[in-house]
Design an enzyme around this catalytic site. Structure first.
Site, PDB file in Angstrom:
ATOM      1  N   ASN A 188      32.017  38.866  35.230  1.00  0.00           N
ATOM      2  CA  ASN A 188      32.864  38.053  36.174  1.00  0.00           C
ATOM      3  C   ASN A 188      34.234  38.660  36.497  1.00  0.00           C
ATOM      4  O   ASN A 188      35.095  38.529  35.542  1.00  0.00           O
ATOM      5  CB  ASN A 188      32.923  36.624  35.839  1.00  0.00           C
ATOM      6  CG  ASN A 188      33.670  35.730  36.774  1.00  0.00           C
ATOM      7  OD1 ASN A 188      34.097  36.192  38.044  1.00  0.00           O
ATOM      8  ND2 ASN A 188      34.032  34.592  36.432  1.00  0.00           N
ATOM      9  N   TRP A 189      34.355  39.483  37.546  1.00  0.00           N
ATOM     10  CA  TRP A 189      35.728  40.069  37.732  1.00  0.00           C
ATOM     11  C   TRP A 189      36.558  39.113  38.210  1.00  0.00           C
ATOM     12  O   TRP A 189      37.837  39.451  38.429  1.00  0.00           O
ATOM     13  CB  TRP A 189      35.541  41.317  38.814  1.00  0.00           C
ATOM     14  CG  TRP A 189      34.617  42.422  38.218  1.00  0.00           C
ATOM     15  CD1 TRP A 189      33.687  42.447  37.065  1.00  0.00           C
ATOM     16  CD2 TRP A 189      34.298  43.702  39.124  1.00  0.00           C
ATOM     17  NE1 TRP A 189      32.995  43.604  37.194  1.00  0.00           N
ATOM     18  CE2 TRP A 189      33.372  44.176  38.183  1.00  0.00           C
ATOM     19  CE3 TRP A 189      34.925  44.236  40.115  1.00  0.00           C
ATOM     20  CZ2 TRP A 189      32.940  45.527  38.954  1.00  0.00           C
ATOM     21  CZ3 TRP A 189      34.571  45.399  40.471  1.00  0.00           C
ATOM     22  CH2 TRP A 189      33.468  46.134  39.896  1.00  0.00           C
ATOM     23  N   LYS A 190      36.475  37.981  38.535  1.00  0.00           N
ATOM     24  CA  LYS A 190      37.273  37.022  39.425  1.00  0.00           C
ATOM     25  C   LYS A 190      38.123  37.604  40.400  1.00  0.00           C
ATOM     26  O   LYS A 190      37.443  38.510  41.117  1.00  0.00           O
ATOM     27  CB  LYS A 190      38.238  36.408  38.142  1.00  0.00           C
ATOM     28  CG  LYS A 190      37.375  36.016  36.702  1.00  0.00           C
ATOM     29  CD  LYS A 190      38.234  35.135  35.721  1.00  0.00           C
ATOM     30  CE  LYS A 190      37.411  34.452  34.986  1.00  0.00           C
ATOM     31  NZ  LYS A 190      37.939  33.813  33.822  1.00  0.00           N
TER      32      LYS A 190
ATOM     33  N   HIS B   8      32.167  27.454  38.539  1.00  0.00           N
ATOM     34  CA  HIS B   8      33.006  28.292  37.308  1.00  0.00           C
ATOM     35  C   HIS B   8      34.136  27.084  37.247  1.00  0.00           C
ATOM     36  O   HIS B   8      34.444  26.438  38.177  1.00  0.00           O
ATOM     37  CB  HIS B   8      33.332  29.368  37.852  1.00  0.00           C
ATOM     38  CG  HIS B   8      34.449  30.265  36.662  1.00  0.00           C
ATOM     39  ND1 HIS B   8      35.508  29.790  36.222  1.00  0.00           N
ATOM     40  CD2 HIS B   8      33.831  31.225  35.750  1.00  0.00           C
ATOM     41  CE1 HIS B   8      35.790  30.486  35.090  1.00  0.00           C
ATOM     42  NE2 HIS B   8      34.787  31.335  34.973  1.00  0.00           N
TER      43      HIS B   8
ATOM     44  N   GLU C  61      37.107  27.362  36.834  1.00  0.00           N
ATOM     45  CA  GLU C  61      38.221  27.630  37.761  1.00  0.00           C
ATOM     46  C   GLU C  61      38.194  27.163  39.153  1.00  0.00           C
ATOM     47  O   GLU C  61      38.924  26.891  39.803  1.00  0.00           O
ATOM     48  CB  GLU C  61      38.576  29.462  37.658  1.00  0.00           C
ATOM     49  CG  GLU C  61      39.210  29.682  36.375  1.00  0.00           C
ATOM     50  CD  GLU C  61      38.954  31.201  36.014  1.00  0.00           C
ATOM     51  OE1 GLU C  61      38.435  32.099  36.755  1.00  0.00           O
ATOM     52  OE2 GLU C  61      39.142  31.341  34.863  1.00  0.00           O
TER      53      GLU C  61
ATOM     54  N   GLU D 140      30.804  27.701  29.171  1.00  0.00           N
ATOM     55  CA  GLU D 140      32.113  28.274  28.910  1.00  0.00           C
ATOM     56  C   GLU D 140      33.059  27.368  28.492  1.00  0.00           C
ATOM     57  O   GLU D 140      33.602  26.608  29.524  1.00  0.00           O
ATOM     58  CB  GLU D 140      32.541  28.984  30.128  1.00  0.00           C
ATOM     59  CG  GLU D 140      31.568  29.998  30.765  1.00  0.00           C
ATOM     60  CD  GLU D 140      32.430  30.963  31.406  1.00  0.00           C
ATOM     61  OE1 GLU D 140      32.290  32.219  31.232  1.00  0.00           O
ATOM     62  OE2 GLU D 140      32.859  30.611  32.560  1.00  0.00           O
TER      63      GLU D 140
ATOM     64  N   GLY E  35      39.799  33.245  28.642  1.00  0.00           N
ATOM     65  CA  GLY E  35      41.207  34.038  28.769  1.00  0.00           C
ATOM     66  C   GLY E  35      41.954  33.648  27.640  1.00  0.00           C
ATOM     67  O   GLY E  35      43.230  34.228  27.709  1.00  0.00           O
TER      68      GLY E  35
ATOM     69  N   SER F  50      36.293  34.656  26.517  1.00  0.00           N
ATOM     70  CA  SER F  50      37.068  35.615  25.496  1.00  0.00           C
ATOM     71  C   SER F  50      35.918  36.251  24.621  1.00  0.00           C
ATOM     72  O   SER F  50      36.067  36.955  23.538  1.00  0.00           O
ATOM     73  CB  SER F  50      38.032  35.259  24.375  1.00  0.00           C
ATOM     74  OG  SER F  50      39.060  34.392  25.068  1.00  0.00           O
TER      75      SER F  50
ATOM     76  N   GLY G  75      34.482  37.798  31.211  1.00  0.00           N
ATOM     77  CA  GLY G  75      35.801  37.798  32.098  1.00  0.00           C
ATOM     78  C   GLY G  75      36.424  39.121  31.943  1.00  0.00           C
ATOM     79  O   GLY G  75      36.071  40.302  32.529  1.00  0.00           O
ATOM     80  N   GLY G  76      37.713  39.027  31.303  1.00  0.00           N
ATOM     81  CA  GLY G  76      38.627  40.190  31.157  1.00  0.00           C
ATOM     82  C   GLY G  76      38.190  41.557  30.962  1.00  0.00           C
ATOM     83  O   GLY G  76      38.366  42.644  31.288  1.00  0.00           O
TER      84      GLY G  76
HETATM   85  P1  13P Z   1      37.386  35.667  29.460  1.00  0.00           P
HETATM   86  O1  13P Z   1      36.032  36.615  29.315  1.00  0.00           O
HETATM   87  O2  13P Z   1      38.425  36.358  30.255  1.00  0.00           O
HETATM   88  O3  13P Z   1      37.638  34.606  28.596  1.00  0.00           O
HETATM   89  O4  13P Z   1      36.540  34.660  30.716  1.00  0.00           O
HETATM   90  C1  13P Z   1      35.411  34.227  30.684  1.00  0.00           C
HETATM   91  C2  13P Z   1      34.908  33.608  32.017  1.00  0.00           C
HETATM   92  O5  13P Z   1      35.489  32.676  32.619  1.00  0.00           O
HETATM   93  C3  13P Z   1      33.967  34.245  32.528  1.00  0.00           C
HETATM   94  O6  13P Z   1      33.285  33.533  33.819  1.00  0.00           O
END
Ligand code: 13P
Length: 262
Positions: free
Chosen positions: A9-11, A94, A96, A166, A172, A213, A234-235
């Site tokens: 997930n590149w956000k 998600h 967010e 999640e 993050g 993470s 994510g990251g």
């Molecule tokens: P991180 O891997 O950056 O913690 O993000 C997880 C996430 O929200 C994937 O959708």
């Protein structure tokens, strides 16, 4: 045996040019990893360019959100009909989106139904925040989110879904959940809720990821757990080297975990 699924997930990261560079850097190595489904979820603007780059590979494409209507006066929104031309997957609900864009359980349910109607596979996100976790509400929160997201679905539809657990406190932060902790919530709460609503065969078929993470260092701990079928990253999915490493270790450790249990 469920096929593990690793999704990035590149956000809100990467311009079209940056997305092209990132996919070029990881495409060949990622494609060669077997036994795991591989999904990239870039922002909307980069979907078409990435779709073209992975057209001849085993890598799949996902969007990060969508509207539930096919079309209409919804300025700024993207419909399942638009995504269907490019994607196989769509992330829905998600944390967010829930936190910053007012996404509700009801909206998530509408989107899940719309995705299925158009042949897109939803990756439905659930998870508790830190305060809920510390108050001992994790099971109640996660179970209610699963129940709401799947309302009105058939067992056959549920089998095809992906759910991502999640925990918000792990997103993050560089502090992932423990493998056994995530396995317990995923098995007892997520799969358990699905089983009570749709039966054990649906619950055993559906794939459930862990997210929060995930890194090359932490992925094995999750993938060796029996209930965890992959990760939503994510990251670390913004680095070609890290995402390839995560996917490779995921494939190896899933096999190892299965072997250890026999
Ligand atoms: P991180 O891997 O950056 O913690 O993000 C997880 C996430 O929200 C994937 O959708």
């Amino acid at each position: 045996m469920r096929t593990p699924i690793i999704a990035g997930n590149w956000k809100m990261h990467k311009t079209i040019a940056e997305a092209i560079a990132l996919v070029r850097e990881m495409r060949r190595e990622l494609n060669e990893i077997e036994g795991v489904e591989k999904v990239l979820c870039p922002p909307f603007t980069a979907l078409a360019a990435v779709a073209e780059l992975i057209r001849t590979t085993q890598i799949k494409l996902g969007a990060q959100d969508m509207h539930w209507e096919d079309q209409g006066a919804f300025t700024g929104a993207i419909s399942p009909l638009m995504l269907k031309e490019l994607c196989q997957y769509v992330i829905i609900g998600h944390s967010e989106r829930r936190q910053y864009f007012g996404e509700t359980d009801e909206g998530v349910n509408r989107k899940v139904k719309a995705a299925l109607k158009h042949g897109l596979t939803p990756i439905i996100c659930v998870g508790e925040n830190l305060a809920q976790n510390e108050a001992g509400q994790t099971e109640a929160i996660v179970s209610a989110q699963v129940r709401a997201a799947l309302q009105g679905l058939t067992a056959a539809q549920v089998k095809s879904l992906v759910i991502a657990y999640e925990p918000i406190w792990a997103i993050g932060t560089g502090k992932p959940a423990t493998g056994s902790g995530a396995n317990a919530i995923i098995g007892q709460v997520v799969r358990g809720t699905v089983s009570s609503l749709f039966g054990e065969s649906a619950a055993q078929a559906l794939r459930i990821q862990y997210g929060g993470s995930v890194s090359p260092e932490s992925i094995a701990e999750f993938m060796t757990q029996p209930e965890i079928d992959g990760a939503l990253v994510g990251g670390a999915s913004l680095s070609a080297a890290k995402f390839v490493a995560i996917t490779r270790i995921a494939a190896q450790s899933k096999q190892q975990g299965a072997k250890n249990r026999t």
